[in-house]
Design an enzyme around this catalytic site. Structure first.
Site, PDB file in Angstrom:
ATOM      1  N   ASP A 132       0.859  -1.186   0.000  1.00 14.91           N
ATOM      2  CA  ASP A 132       0.000   0.000   0.000  1.00 14.91           C
ATOM      3  C   ASP A 132       0.896   1.236   0.000  1.00 14.91           C
ATOM      4  OD1 ASP A 132      -1.781  -2.108   0.564  1.00 14.91           O
ATOM      5  OD2 ASP A 132      -3.060  -0.815   1.781  1.00 14.91           O
TER       6      ASP A 132
ATOM      7  N   LYS B  74      -7.048   3.302  -3.461  1.00 14.82           N
ATOM      8  CA  LYS B  74      -7.486   3.312  -2.066  1.00 14.82           C
ATOM      9  C   LYS B  74      -7.739   4.743  -1.631  1.00 14.82           C
ATOM     10  CE  LYS B  74      -5.500   2.083   2.484  1.00 14.82           C
ATOM     11  NZ  LYS B  74      -4.330   1.435   3.153  1.00 14.82           N
TER      12      LYS B  74
ATOM     13  N   LYS C 120     -10.337   0.104  -2.463  1.00 22.03           N
ATOM     14  CA  LYS C 120     -10.222  -0.080  -1.020  1.00 22.03           C
ATOM     15  C   LYS C 120     -10.568   1.221  -0.305  1.00 22.03           C
ATOM     16  CE  LYS C 120      -6.895  -1.302   2.636  1.00 22.03           C
ATOM     17  NZ  LYS C 120      -5.516  -1.798   2.929  1.00 22.03           N
TER      18      LYS C 120
END
Length: 336
Positions: free
Chosen positions: A173, A236, A272
């Protein structure tokens, strides 16, 4: 999961089928298309009106709600990103990832093999997480690139990705440089994410936009497109550290960018939302958004995750209520 065919799936009133965990081709990315990026624009008022309808229009109860909540559990990136993380805390978190809902509750529902989607940690906690998850199929995700601000030197950020992949993280991430979005330097953002993708190698790359710091929904849409063009496997919303994290208008903006990108390129990109999603009710609304906008294929861990930890405790309490008719105290559902 049990499934009923007596309800209307268009209203999110059908229990989700156990979708096959098919490995879809990774997003290969495309050359930066500045014209496509400039054309992207979002009407905030319209987005907010659309999102305001979701909680009322997509209501589920009883066994259908329980099935959707179990689906939500399978989509959680169970996360600990605290300065006082210890190997012991991470091992306890991984034990919860392997058995996220009490066995007696799952037995009562006829469900087995339920796990969370992943465990997300800092680089230093990759080794204890891998050890605690050995023998399972639960991936370890590591935050990287100077998380959460993303302001460390570029070479350091690349080295951090490479180190986490070498340590065994199968998902990375990363955080983008917000200044590239705020100044409209789309070429710089594209080149940055492209380099991060190359450094990640076989690991899947989840690009965190930190949407609460991007100013406008139009910026969110344009940043989403650029990151996907650069080869992001997921986009995300947030680090969870910003004052404003995952909101439904931001989510709507990002999933519509995903839908448009898929329509044009054929590449599926995951989504996400992270930060501020803490109740079972929140999870159901987000699942409704994904079902409405992207369809059932995205209701699978390879294409959708919740970035959360406290969410799991509330979901387990709701499932307990469904099975027993009573709520237990929240303190009975610790994660760390």
């Amino acid at each position: 999961m049990p499934r009923t065919h007596t309800e209307d799936p268009a209203n999110l009133c059908t229990a989700p089928a156990a979708l096959p965990q098919l490995a879809h081709p990774r997003n290969l990315g495309i050359p930066l298309d500045p014209g496509w990026v400039r054309r992207a624009a979002v009407n905030r008022s319209a987005a907010e009106r659309r999102c305001a309808t979701l909680p009322g229009r997509r209501s589920v109860k009883g066994s259908i709600q329980a099935a959707w909540l179990l689906k939500a559990v399978s989509l959680i990136d169970l996360t600990t990103l605290a300065g006082d993380d210890t190997p012991g805390r991470v091992r306890r978190l991984c034990a919860k990832a392997r058995q996220p809902v009490r066995a007696d509750l799952l037995d009562a529902l006829g469900v087995s093999g339920l796990t969370t989607g992943a465990v997300c940690v800092y680089h230093e906690m990759i080794a204890p997480a891998l050890d605690a998850l050995a023998g399972s199929d639960i991936p370890v995700a590591a935050v990287s690139t100077g998380f959460p601000a993303g302001l460390t030197p570029f070479a350091t950020r690349l080295a951090e990705i490479e180190a986490s992949v070498a340590a065994g993280a199968s998902e990375i991430d990363i955080v983008i440089s917000r200044r590239h979005v705020l100044t409209g330097d789309w070429a710089a953002l594209y080149d940055e994410v492209r380099a991060f993708r190359a450094a990640a190698g076989p690991a899947h790359l989840k690009t965190i936009l930190a949407t609460g710091e991007l100013g406008t929904l139009t910026n969110v849409a344009r940043a989403s497109l650029v990151c996907m063009m650069a080869g992001a496997d997921f986009i995300k919303t947030s680090t969870g550290k910003e004052p404003v994290n995952a909101t439904l208008p931001v989510g709507l903006t990002m999933v519509r960018a995903i839908r448009e990108y898929h329509a044009v390129t054929g590449h599926r990109v995951g989504f996400k939302p992270a930060g501020g999603i803490s109740t079972a009710k929140d999870a159901l609304v987000w699942l409704a958004l994904i079902k409405d906008e992207l369809g059932d294929r995205w209701l699978s861990p390879d294409l959708f995750r919740f970035g959360a930890s406290s969410l799991l405790a509330d979901i387990e309490r709701q499932i307990e209520h469904h099975v027993t008719g009573a709520y237990s105290a929240a303190w009975r559902h610790p994660l760390g």
